[in-house]
Scaffold this motif. Sequence first.
Motif, mmCIF file in Angstrom:
data_model
loop_
_atom_site.group_PDB
_atom_site.id
_atom_site.type_symbol
_atom_site.label_atom_id
_atom_site.label_comp_id
_atom_site.label_asym_id
_atom_site.label_seq_id
_atom_site.Cartn_x
_atom_site.Cartn_y
_atom_site.Cartn_z
ATOM 1 N N CYS A 174 -6.573 27.664 27.469
ATOM 2 C CA CYS A 174 -7.252 27.268 26.234
ATOM 3 C C CYS A 174 -8.564 26.594 26.603
ATOM 4 N N GLU A 175 -9.673 27.093 26.057
ATOM 5 C CA GLU A 175 -10.974 26.502 26.363
ATOM 6 C C GLU A 175 -11.898 26.561 25.147
ATOM 7 N N SER A 176 -12.913 25.708 25.212
ATOM 8 C CA SER A 176 -13.883 25.563 24.132
ATOM 9 C C SER A 176 -15.271 25.544 24.732
ATOM 10 N N GLY A 177 -16.239 26.070 23.997
ATOM 11 C CA GLY A 177 -17.627 25.987 24.423
ATOM 12 C C GLY A 177 -18.034 27.009 25.460
ATOM 13 N N LEU A 178 -17.300 28.117 25.569
ATOM 14 C CA LEU A 178 -17.662 29.145 26.545
ATOM 15 C C LEU A 178 -18.765 30.048 26.001
ATOM 16 N N MET A 179 -19.551 30.576 26.906
ATOM 17 C CA MET A 179 -20.594 31.544 26.580
ATOM 18 C C MET A 179 -20.081 32.954 26.904
ATOM 19 N N LEU A 180 -20.826 33.966 26.448
ATOM 20 C CA LEU A 180 -20.390 35.348 26.684
ATOM 21 C C LEU A 180 -20.189 35.617 28.168
ATOM 22 N N HIS A 181 -21.070 35.086 29.020
ATOM 23 C CA HIS A 181 -20.907 35.341 30.454
ATOM 24 C C HIS A 181 -19.664 34.662 31.019
ATOM 25 N N ASP A 182 -19.128 33.666 30.302
ATOM 26 C CA ASP A 182 -17.907 32.989 30.750
ATOM 27 C C ASP A 182 -16.645 33.768 30.395
ATOM 28 N N PHE A 183 -16.665 34.527 29.284
ATOM 29 C CA PHE A 183 -15.403 35.111 28.820
ATOM 30 C C PHE A 183 -15.364 36.628 28.736
ATOM 31 N N ALA A 184 -16.498 37.319 28.770
ATOM 32 C CA ALA A 184 -16.469 38.775 28.560
ATOM 33 C C ALA A 184 -15.588 39.480 29.586
ATOM 34 N N ALA A 185 -15.702 39.096 30.858
ATOM 35 C CA ALA A 185 -14.925 39.777 31.901
ATOM 36 C C ALA A 185 -13.442 39.489 31.813
ATOM 37 N N LEU A 186 -13.090 38.371 31.196
ATOM 38 C CA LEU A 186 -11.687 37.963 31.148
ATOM 39 C C LEU A 186 -10.869 38.843 30.215
ATOM 40 N N VAL A 187 -11.515 39.362 29.168
ATOM 41 C CA VAL A 187 -10.785 40.081 28.119
ATOM 42 C C VAL A 187 -10.073 41.317 28.665
ATOM 43 N N PRO A 188 -10.761 42.256 29.339
ATOM 44 C CA PRO A 188 -10.037 43.427 29.855
ATOM 45 C C PRO A 188 -8.992 43.078 30.903
ATOM 46 N N VAL A 189 -9.244 42.022 31.687
ATOM 47 C CA VAL A 189 -8.283 41.638 32.735
ATOM 48 C C VAL A 189 -6.979 41.161 32.112
#
Length: 272
Positions: A206-221
Amino acid sequence: MPIRPSDIDLAHRLADAAGAVIRTHFRRGGAVTLKDDKSPVTVADREAEAAMRRLLDAECPGDGILGEEHGEKPGVTGRRWVLDPIDGTRSFTAGRAIFGTLIALVEDGWPVLGVIDQPVQRERWIGVAGRDTLFNGQPVRTRACPALDGAIVATTSPHLFAEGDVPHFLALVAAASGGSPRQGPVYGGDCYNYGLLASGHLDIVCESGLMLHDFAALVPVVEGAGGRMCDWNGDPLTADSEGHVLAIGDPARAEEVLEALRAVPDGHGHAH
């Protein structure tokens, strides 16, 4: 557009290029400077991203690029490579090998390919829409979580949350720990936590304040390993998401997790 084998190959080579740079700087005591937002950056961050951008410019010049350190290059194909050369710079500068390089391919706003690479331990997760997530070439799966009470929750640090978000996170922790401080959350880890969740070692991140570069790669994984990625409202994560990020290893627990985040007591002891 389906992900091409050449895209997967390129993603691996991008991670290889970044890792080669990062390993030369790890635990070498390089200078750390602060960016305008007060987050740390090192020469390793900048050089690793530059190495990846050189590859992208040479091999897919029409694609857009969004990188944490060197900004945005517009594209013409509807495809954008999203790069975070060192996600977890604070861990990197502290000599802790729990940071990672993040590489995502986003098509029309949707993350369709993602890499989490830990270059020191040489651990790599790759997720591709419609395919099983691979860890060092072998399929991995999230684990079953029979109840929210007892689930292992991880976050990098609640100090990174917007102030109003902390009580919601603590409410989730309370629901998962049964009120026992000995069952508290796992702190630290940045993107590495999401790889651990995909491999069945954590239940919730659980996290808050992430930018696209922080989370985009995580989704497919995470999703390719059987988990669910969403924001704190339960909506899918896209290029337009505002940075409230949840990874849930067992999607059967999703509604309970979302309810726990909303169950913040007011001054009279009532949840709202």
